[in-house]
Design an enzyme around this catalytic site. Structure first.
Site, mmCIF file in Angstrom:
data_model
loop_
_atom_site.group_PDB
_atom_site.id
_atom_site.type_symbol
_atom_site.label_atom_id
_atom_site.label_comp_id
_atom_site.label_asym_id
_atom_site.label_seq_id
_atom_site.Cartn_x
_atom_site.Cartn_y
_atom_site.Cartn_z
ATOM 1 N N GLU B 51 0.813 -1.220 0.000
ATOM 2 C CA GLU B 51 0.000 0.000 0.000
ATOM 3 C C GLU B 51 0.848 1.271 0.000
ATOM 4 O O GLU B 51 0.347 2.346 -0.282
ATOM 5 C CB GLU B 51 -0.986 0.007 1.174
ATOM 6 C CG GLU B 51 -0.345 0.170 2.532
ATOM 7 C CD GLU B 51 -1.344 0.009 3.664
ATOM 8 O OE1 GLU B 51 -2.521 -0.244 3.398
ATOM 9 O OE2 GLU B 51 -0.930 0.129 4.819
ATOM 10 N N SER B 52 2.125 1.137 0.278
ATOM 11 C CA SER B 52 3.010 2.300 0.209
ATOM 12 C C SER B 52 3.186 2.774 -1.235
ATOM 13 O O SER B 52 3.746 3.832 -1.463
ATOM 14 C CB SER B 52 4.376 1.937 0.779
ATOM 15 O OG SER B 52 4.903 0.809 0.097
#
Lengths: 271, 248
Positions: B51-52
């Site tokens: 998700e980064s």
């Protein structure tokens, strides 16, 4: 137009008591040095905004600088709890803190709406969760399809502070690696400060880099290693050992205060 | 080689679940270890999405955080957080979401927000992160979670992430595009939703675990499949690879 100033000057000029402040950086490029300067200057009653509070906001909350926290994930990534964040919410120490929490998708879209100067953003989200009843989210009907969508309010912080690898002498900023929501946070905010690892003659084009023109910024401050123990890709490395050590340091209120006094506030401990 | 521990079996079974998957969305912890193991042993072309913003990361080490430098440095593409959620997760481009939580209920709804009352919590947990929209929109969800009465509860203290909400049809009514959880992999076995009730049913036990063990570790009256299978024990290849990965 960005002025290139020292970090203490920039914080003194741009951050005021009671401000809503977004120090962004998604695991990467977290502006630790700037947050510490805010603490050294004794700013209080802040509304702290950040998707992932991380160790930096754990420190700021533990020092009592915040009256309110807006966030979407309050953990020490890969390690566990943020103990100062938990102590503030669970026991009101050192002071009670008001919280407004969202999902990452919600927070990211709130920044997007803020950057676009729109009142809200729409997304497919929050449906069926208990978050919907505990935070600020509304549901609207799509005027084209009739689909029910979540509408999240724009974020417009008084101040955004981010960290980047480099700036040129005109204050144009370039960052690369995980870009997070830094550009959106800067564009959404009324005032903005970027701390940088280095000031270069010319920004060399890099794959996937984000460039923020100096003329949308208020200040750029040269702050080498300013994201440690987070990191600046290509220049410093994430200090994963420190993130692990923070668990023990932050568990105990006195150990935490002593650590902050020694390492952040620069006070000599007299016992 | 010493016998596999329950934790190792769980990780190895989770890795097997990705043998034929194209793209997987992962957080940190055991799901991350399992996904990297899957790339090593079963599926070298598996695309890891964090998700980064790292899409197609190829970490050699198990990352401590979802934003470790190695993820960005080895990724096919690195995108901003708004782009990750709006253009990649939202439209359902990612096939499998690997999630964990502090609590799970019989409909595979998840809590990662709070233990106790929201306003006066006993334990404040980190919160939602990306999970609600990831679980809503990825094609399907696999939950990797420890099996105990603390985690497998009759009633969640807080619904952070919707599995099947209150039963069949609920996801569709809520406008969710993904199918929802298709497996819950624990250190005792595997649970899968019953298609007619959307409730979790024990379908597989790891070697040496009894139905009683699983029932004792579940906070509701656990349904058990008529055809209960036994997990194929970890192969030497799997166990070697996992131990080598953890030692890096």
């Amino acid at each position: 137009m960005a002025e290139i100033v020292s970090l203490p000057e920039a914080v003194a000029e741009l951050v005021r008591d009671g401000d809503s402040v977004a120090l962004e950086g998604f695991t990467h490029l977290i502006p630790f040095a700037a947050g510490h300067e805010v603490l050294r200057q004794g700013r209080r009653e802040l509304e702290l905004i950040r998707m992932t509070p991380d160790v930096l906001y754990d420190q700021m909350i533990g020092m009592g600088a915040a009256r309110r926290l807006v966030f979407s994930y309050g953990g020490n990534p890969g390690v566990g709890s943020l103990h100062r964040f938990r102590d503030a919410i669970e026991h009101g120490w050192p002071a009670p803190i008001e919280i407004e929490e969202h999902s990452h998708a919600g927070m990211a879209n709130r920044y997007l709406a803020g950057a676009a100067d729109l009142p809200f953003a729409v997304l497919r989200g929050y449906a069926g969760t208990d978050l919907a009843a505990h935070t600020n989210v509304r549901f609207i009907e799509c005027p084209y399809t009739g689909e029910r969508l979540a509408a999240v309010a724009a974020l417009a912080p008084d101040v955004a502070i981010v960290h980047a690898q480099e700036a040129d002498h005109a204050g144009n900023v370039q960052l690369w690696g995980i870009p997070g929501v830094q550009k959106e946070a800067v564009l959404a905010a009324t005032r903005s400060l970027v701390t940088v690892e280095q000031i270069v003659e010319r920004l060399e084009p890099r794959p996937g880099a984000v460039v923020i023109p100096g003329w949308v910024l208020d200040a750029v401050a040269l702050t080498p290693r300013g994201s440690q123990p987070s990191y600046s890709l290509g220049i410093t490395e994430r200090d994963n050992d420190f993130y692990r050590r923070w668990d023990a340091i932050s568990r105990d209120r006195d150990a935490f205060l002593a650590w902050m006094a020694e390492h952040v506030l620069g006070e000599v401990l007299v016992r | 080689m010493s016998e596999a521990s329950a934790d190792e079996v769980q990780t190895i079974v989770a890795a097997r679940a990705l043998a034929h998957t194209k793209t997987v969305f992962i957080g940190v912890g055991r799901p991350s270890t399992a996904a990297i193991l899957a790339r090593m042993v079963h599926n070298p072309s598996l695309v890891l999405v964090y998700e980064s913003g790292a899409i197609g990361a190829k970490p050699f080490h198990i990352p401590l955080s979802i934003g470790d430098g190695e993820l960005a440095a080895t990724a096919d593409a690195v995108v901003s957080v708004p782009e990750m959620f709006n253009d990649w997760i939202g439209p359902g481009r990612i096939e499998v979401a690997f999630l964990s939580a502090a609590q799970i209920d019989r409909f595979a709804n998840l809590n990662s927000t709070v233990i106790g009352d929201y306003d006066h919590p006993v334990t404040r947990l980190p919160g939602a992160g990306g999970a609600p929209e990831i679980a809503a929109n990825c094609e399907r969800v696999i939950v990797v979670i420890p099996h105990s009465r603390r985690t497998f509860v009759e009633r969640l203290d807080f619904v952070t992430t919707v599995g099947y909400a209150d039963g069949p049809g609920a996801r569709q009514r809520l406008g969710m595009r993904g199918r929802g959880p298709t497996a819950v992999i624990t250190d005792l076995g595997v649970l899968e939703p019953d298609p007619s009730s959307a409730q979790l049913v024990l379908t597989q036990l790891h070697e040496g675990v009894t139905v009683e063990n699983a029932r004792d570790a579940t906070g509701w009256d656990l349904a058990v499949a008529e055809q209960l299978s036994v997990t194929e024990p970890p192969s030497d290849t799997e166990l070697d690879a996992l131990r080598e990965l953890l030692a890096r």
